[in-house]
Design an enzyme around this catalytic site. Structure first.
Site, PDB file in Angstrom:
ATOM      1  N   HIS A  47       0.819  -1.208   0.000  1.00 42.73           N
ATOM      2  CA  HIS A  47       0.000   0.000   0.000  1.00 42.73           C
ATOM      3  C   HIS A  47       0.851   1.256   0.000  1.00 42.73           C
ATOM      4  CE1 HIS A  47      -4.046  -1.957   1.122  1.00 42.73           C
ATOM      5  NE2 HIS A  47      -3.988  -1.622  -0.140  1.00 42.73           N
ATOM      6  N   ARG A  92     -19.438  10.544 -11.108  1.00 41.36           N
ATOM      7  CA  ARG A  92     -19.820   9.613 -10.026  1.00 41.36           C
ATOM      8  C   ARG A  92     -20.721  10.397  -9.073  1.00 41.36           C
ATOM      9  NH1 ARG A  92     -14.086   7.562 -10.569  1.00 41.36           N
ATOM     10  NH2 ARG A  92     -14.258   5.334 -10.933  1.00 41.36           N
ATOM     11  N   ARG A 141     -23.609   9.444 -14.403  1.00 36.99           N
ATOM     12  CA  ARG A 141     -23.919   8.057 -14.036  1.00 36.99           C
ATOM     13  C   ARG A 141     -24.945   8.071 -12.911  1.00 36.99           C
ATOM     14  NH1 ARG A 141     -19.526   4.084 -11.523  1.00 36.99           N
ATOM     15  NH2 ARG A 141     -19.667   5.430  -9.707  1.00 36.99           N
ATOM     16  N   ASN A 146     -12.833  -1.217 -13.596  1.00 39.54           N
ATOM     17  CA  ASN A 146     -12.551  -1.576 -12.194  1.00 39.54           C
ATOM     18  C   ASN A 146     -13.471  -2.711 -11.761  1.00 39.54           C
ATOM     19  OD1 ASN A 146     -11.008   0.718 -12.446  1.00 39.54           O
ATOM     20  ND2 ASN A 146     -12.488   2.026 -11.415  1.00 39.54           N
ATOM     21  N   ARG A 169     -12.399  -5.967  -5.162  1.00 41.00           N
ATOM     22  CA  ARG A 169     -11.482  -4.835  -5.294  1.00 41.00           C
ATOM     23  C   ARG A 169     -11.248  -4.127  -3.965  1.00 41.00           C
ATOM     24  NH1 ARG A 169     -15.389  -0.594  -8.688  1.00 41.00           N
ATOM     25  NH2 ARG A 169     -13.983   1.045  -7.998  1.00 41.00           N
ATOM     26  N   CYS A 203     -14.269   4.033 -18.930  1.00 37.13           N
ATOM     27  CA  CYS A 203     -14.196   5.034 -17.867  1.00 37.13           C
ATOM     28  C   CYS A 203     -13.572   4.455 -16.598  1.00 37.13           C
ATOM     29  CB  CYS A 203     -15.562   5.635 -17.571  1.00 37.13           C
ATOM     30  SG  CYS A 203     -16.761   4.405 -17.022  1.00 37.13           S
TER      31      CYS A 203
HETATM   32  C1  PEP Z   1     -15.555   0.996 -12.792  1.00 37.45           C
HETATM   33  O1  PEP Z   1     -16.090   0.080 -12.151  1.00 37.45           O
HETATM   34  O2  PEP Z   1     -14.601   0.854 -13.567  1.00 37.45           O
HETATM   35  C2  PEP Z   1     -16.065   2.366 -12.637  1.00 37.45           C
HETATM   36  C3  PEP Z   1     -15.629   3.337 -13.409  1.00 37.45           C
HETATM   37  O3  PEP Z   1     -16.964   2.554 -11.632  1.00 37.45           O
HETATM   38  P1  PEP Z   1     -16.542   2.732 -10.102  1.00 37.45           P
HETATM   39  O4  PEP Z   1     -15.050   2.702 -10.027  1.00 37.45           O
HETATM   40  O5  PEP Z   1     -17.119   4.030  -9.666  1.00 37.45           O
HETATM   41  O6  PEP Z   1     -17.217   1.548  -9.479  1.00 37.45           O
HETATM   42 MG    MG Z   2     -17.970   0.451 -11.141  1.00 33.68          MG
END
Ligand code: PEP
Ligand code: MG
Length: 840
Positions: free
Chosen positions: A459, A566, A602, A719, A730, A767
């Protein structure tokens, strides 16, 4: 058509190839034939011919018949690992043998004990001009019994051009790569088969050279004949169409370790690996790129004294609970002031702090009469030792997070204040190890960081990268011996520290620093220009926003719009949902700051790791798979309608597009569209509002073609797509460090999404954080992505990167990336591509 009978070279049980416990043999990657599970100890020649290959480890032999057919016999599976033990060769390369001659004697007992199987494949390695029939069925055979019939086909008239055939070498395009073999058993039969399979799929002609000898990469026997062992230096030479890509793909395969080693083995001989280190230089691992010249300060932390004896169970238990609550509050307060990885790491610390095992171990210690501090420290260190001993480098790096919590809780329990250090600007800080909270507290003004231990995915490393602080980790104890106050060069780009640089080295480093700053400035100067690739293809580079204040700086950085707003920032950390008016105020402010540029809003992506107290949500065992993303809006329609009304109130409404998070089913898109259309009617809005989806689930990626019938655009959230594809949470630091959106599985889903979207003429953007990674950008473009929404700070860099690329190079590169076996391979490939295609 001439025919000969190939006789059983061993006594034993005939076994079809599909039953051989090795996918390379079972999948016939080495050739067609059959196997025998032997009961004897001597291998005999199945036919007359010449010995043309004998592996150095004596477990495999190739005979060439008079008609040129090559028969490979591979005694046992994984027997290369025996390094010749238990095998005695009775012939040599070049010898002529008659059918039935003894070739190799082997110790069957040893093989049964040491090898994963003794079953022995007998294979025709190249079927060009030959065919096999009458392969013996499963059953018992004696040496010399008919095993199969080999037919030599009559030479045919020259065939019409066939693009599957070996291409004519276009000698004008040659790519050559030199590398050192890191495969523990060299290129033995199994890797050779994979190399040959890859070579057969490429249009370029691939050759491997060693010590002045060369072999076609398509020829198994040729490859085996080169006797390539661990540590040998070889050259991969590609000629003809896509030569560079073909060479890189093969090098990447070799560098991957090919599942031969417990860990991937990176073996590519990069120029920097062969360049001798400058005098006195120390090598480390780059955790955050960059270059620093500055004065050294050592970061020292002393271990606090903790009494072993407790003051009674009740007192210690209550002290522990109070300290725990105080630390929770401290971390929450601190994380509220931070963004990005620093915040995420503290959120992960909050999770660790509530680990039931740590609590149980501490409480058990308190019950034994220990002080809360002693019991906590013991619990933490036991857990940290387990992580370190597990043999997984990434998990071991998580031990630092535990030690961070140990120190912070002890400080609260003992009433000591953690020391806060302030270092002069430009300091290069040297530490034995550094805890995440230390770095958050002291990073301001640091020029660079040099850590004796640690790893690149700790980290601290992630934090340093997010702070753009040049950092080397794993430099070793020698770093700790650099005197306080010394002027040093920390070159994280090349992975070296110069503890005693001379005047020229300092001048060179400073010149390089200036060049990097110039490059950043150039990128920024060009940032406001619309982005096109070098061959003129328009790529929109947008910014991700998470608050109104970020919009104007993003535009100043050249963002051509907002590709992901977001909206959670409006909904989290409050007791009631924001009103329509509150929301509208924020959306309007962002639209205004974007000065007419597109704004992709979004819809609320709440739930899972982002809870909101005012939403009644039952506890979920798997929140990431539960009520989150658009599922929340569809379960709480008042919330959804309010948000849509707030967006529809933005003027001009044509500036806004609406994007749905976490889509996995077409019904979700249809349901939102119905609500949207009803509200537009109600509000008398005639302007069409684009309604797009985020592709964040494998389900959405593989059905992108059908979803694209309902959605106006697709934007890939890499992500979440990575987390759901790799089944790695994650938010779980134990696994999240292995999440890499460049994993080939994710790339294949991106490929499918772009293709699916294109069938309906929809554009696909990205994104997720891959859009902010310059190494990923050429691959994304090559796969068909036309919009990138990146972190605002990297927009100039991403635009500069796109401008250097041609679509043809990106497409070739993306094809090679899709064929890689791991994210590590893709990253290695991407680094080589960047070095060649993107000017320094
Ligand atoms: C993603 O999941 O790649 C994304 C852009 O949304 P978030 O990171 O806000 O979940
Ligand atoms: Mg996401």
């Amino acid at each position: 058509m001439a025919s000969i009978i190939l006789a059983a070279p061993l006594e034993g049980w005939v076994t079809p190839l599909e039953a051989v416990p090795d996918p390379v043999f079972a999948g016939r990657m080495m050739g067609d034939g059959v196997a025998i599970d032997p009961t004897g100890d001597t291998l005999h020649a199945p036919c007359a011919g010449r010995i043309i290959g004998l592996q150095a480890s004596r477990h495999a032999i190739t005979i060439e018949t008079d008609d040129g057919a090559q028969i490979l016999i591979h005694i046992g599976i994984d027997t290369v690992a025996l390094n010749g033990t238990g095998f005695t060769t009775l012939v040599a390369v070049g010898d002529r043998v008659a059918a039935g001659d003894a070739l190799i004697r082997f110790d069957l007992d040893l093989l049964v004990r040491e090898a994963s199987a003794v079953v022995t494949p007998i294979l025709l390695t190249d079927a060009t001009g030959f065919t096999l029939t009458d392969i013996a069925p499963a059953g018992w055979v004696k040496i010399g019994a008919p095993l199969m019939t080999l037919h030599t086909l009559a030479a045919e008239p020259a065939p019409a051009p066939d693009h599957n055939a070996t291409p004519q070498a276009d000698t004008t395009t040659t790519a050559r790569r030199t590398l050192r073999i890191g495969l523990p058993h060299g290129i033995h039969a199994r890797p050779a088969a994979r190399i040959a399979a890859l070579a057969r799929e490429t249009r370029a002609t691939l050759t491997i050279e060693k010590d002045g000898r060369s072999a076609s990469a398509r020829s198994l026997t040729g490859l085996l004949g080169l006797s390539i062992a661990l540590g040998d230096e070889i050259a991969v030479v590609a000629q003809g169409e896509d030569a560079a890509t073909a060479a890189d793909t093969l090098v990447t395969l070799l560098a991957s370790g090919m599942n031969e080693a417990p860990d991937p083995v990176v073996t590519v001989v990069q120029p920097e690996d062969t360049t001798p280190l400058p005098d006195g230089a120390l090598r480390g691992v780059c955790a955050a790129p960059g270059l620093a010249v500055g004065l050294v300060r050592h970061h020292q932390v002393s271990d606090v004294e903790v009494p072993r004896e407790g003051r009674g169970e009740a007192t210690e238990r209550s002290a522990f609970d109070t300290a725990l609550a105080a630390l929770r509050t401290d971390i929450a307060t601190q994380s509220a002031t931070l963004k990005g990885p620093a915040r995420e790491i503290l959120v992960a610390h909050e999770g660790l702090l509530d680990d039931p095992d740590l609590h149980a171990a501490t409480e058990a210690g308190i019950a034994r009469g220990e002080s809360a501090g002693f019991a906590w420290r013991t619990a933490i260190r036991t857990q940290a030792d387990i992580l370190r001993a597990g043999g997984n480098a990434r998990l071991a790096e998580r031990a630092g997070d535990l030690l961070d919590l140990e120190r912070r809780l002890l400080a609260l329990l003992l009433g000591s204040t953690s020391e806060r250090h302030v270092y002069p600007a430009g300091t290069i800080l040297i530490a034995d190890d550094l805890l995440p909270s230390d770095l958050i507290a002291i990073a301001d003004g640091l020029g660079g960081l040099c850590i004796a231990r640690g790893g690149p995915t700790s980290h601290v490393a992630i934090l340093a990268a997010s702070m753009a602080l040049p950092t080397l980790v794993a430099v070793g104890d020698a770093a700790l011996a650099i005197p306080e106050g010394a002027r040093i060069v920390l070159d994280a780009n090349s992975g070296i520290v110069l503890p005693t640089p001379d005047a020229r080295q300092i001048a060179d480093a400073e010149a390089e620093q200036a060049a990097a700053a110039r490059k950043r400035a150039e990128a920024l100067a060009q940032a406001s220009i619309a982005c096109h690739t070098a061959d003129g293809v328009r790529i929109e580079v947008f910014a991700n926003l998470g608050a109104a204040v970020e919009a104007a700086p993003a535009v100043a950085n050249g963002a051509e719009g907002c590709g992901l707003l977001r909206t959670e920032f409006l909904f989290l950390e409050r007791d009631t949902a924001p009103t329509v008016a509150e929301q509208h105020h924020e959306y309007q402010a962002i639209a205004d700051a974007l000065e007419g540029r597109p704004l992709i809003v979004r819809l609320l992506d709440i739930g899972g790791d982002k809870p909101a107290p005012y939403l009644a949500m039952a506890p979920e065992e798997n929140p990431a798979l539960g009520l989150r993303g658009i599922r929340v809006g569809l379960a709480h329609t008042a919330l959804l309608e309010d948000q849509l009304r707030a967006i529809l109130a933005v003027t001009p409404i044509g500036q806004c597009r609406i994007m749905l998070p976490m889509i996995s089913r077409v019904e979700e898109v249809r349901s939102v569209r119905l609500v949207l259309d009803r509200l537009r009617d109600e509000l008398g809005i005639t302007t069409a509002i684009e309604l797009g989806i985020m592709v964040e689930t494998p389900a959405a990626a593989v059905t992108a073609d059908t979803l694209a019938r309902e959605a106006d655009f697709l934007s890939i959230g890499t992500n979440d797509l990575t987390q759901y594809t790799l089944a790695m949470d994650r938010a779980n630091p134990a696994v999240a460090s292995a999440l890499d959106g460049l994993h080939p599985s994710v790339l294949r889903l991106i490929d499918q999404t772009c293709r699916g979207g294109a069938t309906r003429g929809r554009w696909t953007g990205v994104c997720g954080s891959l859009a902010s990674d310059p190494l990923a950008v050429p691959i994304l473009l090559g796969l068909g992505v036309t919009e990138l929404s990146a972190a605002p700070g990297v927009v100039p860099t991403i635009k500069a990167c796109v401008r250097a690329l041609t679509m043809e190079a990106c497409r070739d590169h993306a094809r090679a990336a899709l064929a890689c076996a791991s994210a590590t391979e893709v990253r290695a490939l991407a680094r080589r591509f960047a070095a060649q295609e993107i000017p320094a």
